[in-house]
Design a protein around this motif. Structure first.
Motif, PDB file in Angstrom:
ATOM      1  N   ILE A 106       0.837  -1.210   0.000  1.00  0.00           N
ATOM      2  CA  ILE A 106       0.000   0.000   0.000  1.00  0.00           C
ATOM      3  C   ILE A 106       0.874   1.264   0.000  1.00  0.00           C
ATOM      4  N   LEU A 107       2.012   1.227   0.687  1.00  0.00           N
ATOM      5  CA  LEU A 107       2.903   2.392   0.628  1.00  0.00           C
ATOM      6  C   LEU A 107       3.400   2.602  -0.806  1.00  0.00           C
ATOM      7  N   HIS A 108       3.751   1.500  -1.450  1.00  0.00           N
ATOM      8  CA  HIS A 108       4.193   1.569  -2.842  1.00  0.00           C
ATOM      9  C   HIS A 108       3.105   2.211  -3.715  1.00  0.00           C
ATOM     10  N   ILE A 109       1.872   1.765  -3.528  1.00  0.00           N
ATOM     11  CA  ILE A 109       0.764   2.284  -4.342  1.00  0.00           C
ATOM     12  C   ILE A 109       0.515   3.769  -4.065  1.00  0.00           C
ATOM     13  N   ILE A 110       0.529   4.160  -2.795  1.00  0.00           N
ATOM     14  CA  ILE A 110       0.291   5.578  -2.460  1.00  0.00           C
ATOM     15  C   ILE A 110       1.429   6.433  -3.024  1.00  0.00           C
ATOM     16  N   GLY A 111       2.640   5.901  -2.972  1.00  0.00           N
ATOM     17  CA  GLY A 111       3.775   6.606  -3.567  1.00  0.00           C
ATOM     18  C   GLY A 111       3.584   6.812  -5.065  1.00  0.00           C
ATOM     19  N   LEU A 112       2.932   5.832  -5.668  1.00  0.00           N
ATOM     20  CA  LEU A 112       2.702   5.858  -7.111  1.00  0.00           C
ATOM     21  C   LEU A 112       1.612   6.863  -7.499  1.00  0.00           C
ATOM     22  N   ILE A 113       0.489   6.852  -6.776  1.00  0.00           N
ATOM     23  CA  ILE A 113      -0.659   7.672  -7.219  1.00  0.00           C
ATOM     24  C   ILE A 113      -0.850   8.951  -6.417  1.00  0.00           C
ATOM     25  N   GLY A 114      -0.181   9.081  -5.263  1.00  0.00           N
ATOM     26  CA  GLY A 114      -0.287  10.307  -4.473  1.00  0.00           C
ATOM     27  C   GLY A 114      -1.423  10.294  -3.467  1.00  0.00           C
ATOM     28  N   VAL A 115      -1.397  11.275  -2.549  1.00  0.00           N
ATOM     29  CA  VAL A 115      -2.379  11.285  -1.456  1.00  0.00           C
ATOM     30  C   VAL A 115      -3.791  11.652  -1.915  1.00  0.00           C
ATOM     31  N   ASP A 116      -3.925  12.167  -3.147  1.00  0.00           N
ATOM     32  CA  ASP A 116      -5.289  12.376  -3.644  1.00  0.00           C
ATOM     33  C   ASP A 116      -5.501  11.600  -4.944  1.00  0.00           C
ATOM     34  N   GLY A 117      -4.659  10.588  -5.153  1.00  0.00           N
ATOM     35  CA  GLY A 117      -4.699   9.816  -6.397  1.00  0.00           C
ATOM     36  C   GLY A 117      -5.992   9.068  -6.615  1.00  0.00           C
ATOM     37  N   ALA A 118      -6.715   8.803  -5.528  1.00  0.00           N
ATOM     38  CA  ALA A 118      -7.971   8.058  -5.662  1.00  0.00           C
ATOM     39  C   ALA A 118      -9.127   8.843  -5.053  1.00  0.00           C
ATOM     40  N   LEU A 119      -9.020  10.172  -5.038  1.00  0.00           N
ATOM     41  CA  LEU A 119     -10.039  11.022  -4.399  1.00  0.00           C
ATOM     42  C   LEU A 119     -11.451  10.656  -4.850  1.00  0.00           C
ATOM     43  N   TYR A 120     -12.341  10.461  -3.866  1.00  0.00           N
ATOM     44  CA  TYR A 120     -13.759  10.101  -4.081  1.00  0.00           C
ATOM     45  C   TYR A 120     -13.962   8.689  -4.644  1.00  0.00           C
ATOM     46  N   LYS A 121     -12.870   8.006  -4.992  1.00  0.00           N
ATOM     47  CA  LYS A 121     -13.056   6.756  -5.747  1.00  0.00           C
ATOM     48  C   LYS A 121     -12.882   5.507  -4.894  1.00  0.00           C
ATOM     49  N   SER A 122     -13.310   4.372  -5.459  1.00  0.00           N
ATOM     50  CA  SER A 122     -13.012   3.072  -4.859  1.00  0.00           C
ATOM     51  C   SER A 122     -11.674   2.597  -5.378  1.00  0.00           C
ATOM     52  N   MET A 123     -10.925   1.918  -4.527  1.00  0.00           N
ATOM     53  CA  MET A 123      -9.732   1.206  -4.994  1.00  0.00           C
ATOM     54  C   MET A 123     -10.100  -0.282  -4.968  1.00  0.00           C
ATOM     55  N   GLU A 124     -10.224  -0.883  -6.134  1.00  0.00           N
ATOM     56  CA  GLU A 124     -10.586  -2.301  -6.178  1.00  0.00           C
ATOM     57  C   GLU A 124      -9.340  -3.123  -6.522  1.00  0.00           C
ATOM     58  N   PHE A 125      -8.989  -4.016  -5.593  1.00  0.00           N
ATOM     59  CA  PHE A 125      -7.789  -4.837  -5.766  1.00  0.00           C
ATOM     60  C   PHE A 125      -8.198  -6.194  -6.319  1.00  0.00           C
ATOM     61  N   VAL A 126      -7.686  -6.541  -7.469  1.00  0.00           N
ATOM     62  CA  VAL A 126      -8.064  -7.809  -8.096  1.00  0.00           C
ATOM     63  C   VAL A 126      -6.820  -8.490  -8.664  1.00  0.00           C
ATOM     64  N   GLY A 127      -7.026  -9.620  -9.336  1.00  0.00           N
ATOM     65  CA  GLY A 127      -5.926 -10.275 -10.040  1.00  0.00           C
ATOM     66  C   GLY A 127      -5.419 -11.506  -9.310  1.00  0.00           C
ATOM     67  N   GLU A 128      -4.600 -12.292 -10.031  1.00  0.00           N
ATOM     68  CA  GLU A 128      -4.167 -13.571  -9.451  1.00  0.00           C
ATOM     69  C   GLU A 128      -3.250 -13.394  -8.252  1.00  0.00           C
ATOM     70  N   GLY A 129      -2.683 -12.195  -8.077  1.00  0.00           N
ATOM     71  CA  GLY A 129      -1.811 -11.949  -6.931  1.00  0.00           C
ATOM     72  C   GLY A 129      -2.563 -11.895  -5.598  1.00  0.00           C
TER      73      GLY A 129
END
Ligand code: SF4
Lengths: 420, 159
Positions: free
Chosen positions: A179-202
């Motif tokens: 999650i730190l990696h992801i926040i570093g990638l998209i920023g503290v407002d990278g998902a503003l108002y949105k859902s983060m849906e985690f999917v995939g074989e991982g």
């Protein structure tokens, strides 16, 4: 129309066949949560509106965790308001000292949230329960008052970002690093108002604790909620903790996403968020020598059994660096008891750590381990804003339990690979 | 619903600490909160605000903590509505829940302009400048919440 997983849960809770992003709905709640900071305000609103009953005394959870065991008279008075309310309305899930834990670790453990639920909490990290395949989000105190009285809340149906996870995490890399990696990638407002849906074989390789940690910090990317699909691990967890039946919702294959991001789990390294934003992330090739004064392992992000197992593994038989204060704070009474029985508490104490009763404590600069001016702390918590853990000129570095334990031994921010 | 009022204007990123500083949070009495509204940014606000004035601001209005004291303080200052380029998510909710009308709108508005806002049609008329703009009207049920003075009032009557 095709829907995301979040949209399906919302539709099912407002009696509609479908909902679209941007649509406003009034939805039925499976649970409304408050803590010792936000509930007193909600209770005042409740009383001001001359309400005289709660919608369901089994679907309200009031958890006294931020300043408990109470640190001063003011916080004791706040808890007293909640205690009296809970007694008056016979709230079944009122958790006071002796039973309480950090709310977002406690609710899943007590089986109060299951897959498919819709949960609001007057606390921004309510998004944690997305790990169970539930929709959960943080709200204000009036929302909580209304939720307690009527069992309803309004929502704007969110758009979504899809995170497609593949590969498997390396040893000593955990959900926190993801999650730190992801926040570093998209920023503290990278998902503003949105859902983060985690999917995939991982997904299947991630433990439930990893998933709780990941969803817990969705809010740190500005998201409304984070959510994982329901798989065997989820169902096993729910069965072990709750008598309630999970409801499984799946995103449609052609659901619309604002963005799709691929994440290769096998390439994620131990990651640290530097002051003063969770998005200010670095891996060890960019870190250098940063001496520390304190280490905190706990909170709703990383205070679960598996977190202490990782830390104990690293600390067992070793000594904490002289001059570094290390606080171990299990998030619930059950976790406390389990690490006691397992012998980990002895390992921690012999290494030179202190072990505390469950509390939010230092995570929000409340009590227990407040930082002085200029001090640095490695914490497994979720926020490193200015002054979050004490003095405005102190610094918080967010990391996994493995990094925190390794840093405790070395006295500086250290990769677990260096210690082992 | 239609309102008419004079503009009091601020900039971007007006946070909840500016709207009502933490040192005044030991009360939740709206009248008392109103006495300290905006004080750290604009000590003249409390003295000059008139019944029905309209607060206008830039992006990200209400960012920061989730304290409901912020919209409560603005409402108790007798501000009729807040118009901003954008709002922080929890402030947006809290405003609607506590019955403070808010509008996302980015138009040509200056301090002391007189505006007329028609909530049902979604139209803002700048009477001073002789200009007009539109905003998406609130869906019926949100408008109902605001009309009923907030979420609890609306739910009482069954939304
Ligand atoms: S542990 Fe920290 S982030 Fe979690 S609920 Fe407590 S104060 Fe909030």
């Amino acid at each position: 129309m095709a829907m995301t997983m979040t949209q399906k849960i919302l539709a099912a809770h407002c009696g509609k066949d479908e909902v679209k992003k941007g649509q406003l709905i009034m939805a039925d709640l499976d649970l409304a949560l408050g803590n010792d900071v936000t509930s007193p305000v909600a209770i005042k609103e409740f009383e001001k509106a001359k309400l005289s009953k709660v919608f369901d005394n089994k679907k309200i959870a009031l958890v006294m965790d931020h300043f408990t065991p109470n640190k001063d008279i003011k916080s004791a008075e706040q808890v007293k308001i909640v205690r009296e309310f809970a007694n008056k309305y016979d709230i079944k899930n009122f958790y006071d000292v002796g039973e309480m834990g950090v709310e977002h670790a406690l609710l899943p453990e007590k089986g109060l949230v299951v897959s498919g639920d819709l949960v609001i909490g007057a606390d921004s990290h309510t998004c944690t329960y997305g790990a169970l395949g539930a929709f959960s989000t943080g709200v204000g105190s009036t929302d909580l008052a209304a939720g307690m009285a009527y069992g309803k809340a309004w929502f704007k149906v969110p758009a979504a970002i899809k995170f497609n996870l593949y590969g498997e995490l390396k040893k000593y890399v955990s959900g926190k690093d993801v999650i730190l990696h992801i926040i570093g990638l998209i920023g503290v407002d990278g998902a503003l108002y949105k859902s983060m849906e985690f999917v995939g074989e991982g997904v299947k390789s991630l433990s439930m604790d990893d998933r709780f940690t990941i969803c817990n910090m969705a809010i740190e990317a500005g998201a409304k909620n984070g959510i994982f699909p329901v798989d065997e691990k989820t169902l096993e967890y729910v069965k072990a903790h709750s008598d309630r039946r999970p409801r499984i919702f799946e995103a449609d294959e052609d659901a619309e996403y604002d963005l799709v991001i691929d994440i290769n789990l096998s390439q994620i390294e131990p990651t640290v968020a530097f002051p003063h934003l969770p998005s200010n992330t670095r891996t060890f090739d960019q870190i250098g020598d940063i001496e520390i004064d304190q280490v905190v392992i706990g909170s709703c992000t990383n205070g679960r059994y598996s977190d202490f197992e990782i830390a104990a593994n690293i600390l067992k038989g070793k000594k904490v660096k002289k001059g570094v204060r290390v606080l171990i704070i299990p998030s619930t009474q059950k976790i406390y008891l389990d690490i006691l029985k397992s012998g980990m508490i002895e390992d921690f104490i012999e290494a030179g750590c202190v072990v505390s009763t469950p509390t939010c404590g230092p995570c929000l600069g409340g009590h227990m381990g407040i930082l002085a001016k200029g001090e640095r702390c490695v914490a497994t918590t979720n926020r490193n804003f200015v002054g979050r853990m004490g003095h405005p000129e102190s610094q918080v570095y967010l990391a996994s339990p493995a990094v925190a334990a390794a840093s405790a031994i070395a006295g500086k921010i250290t990769s677990p690979y260096e210690i082992i | 619903m239609k309102i008419k009022g004079k503009v009091i204007k601020y900039g971007d990123n007006i946070d909840t600490d500016v709207i009502i500083p933490a040192r005044y949070l030991n009360t939740s009495d709206p009248k008392e909160l109103a006495q300290h509204c905006m004080v750290d940014l604009d000590p003249t606000f409390v003295k000059r605000v008139q019944q029905g004035d309209i607060m206008v601001a830039g992006a990200n209005f209400g960012c920061g903590s989730s304290r409901e004291h912020a919209p409560i303080a603005i409402k108790a200052s007798r501000i009729a509505c807040v118009i901003a380029k954008s709002f922080a998510r929890i402030f947006y909710r809290n405003s609607i829940n506590t019955g403070l009308p808010i509008i996302e709108y980015d138009g040509d508005i200056d301090e002391a302009d007189v505006l007329e806002v028609d909530f049902s049609l979604g139209i803002i008329k700048n009477l001073t400048k002789g200009k007009e703009g539109s905003f998406p009207p609130f869906p019926e049920f949100l408008q109902n919440i605001i009309n009923k003075g907030g979420l609890l009032g609306a739910l009482k009557e069954g939304v």
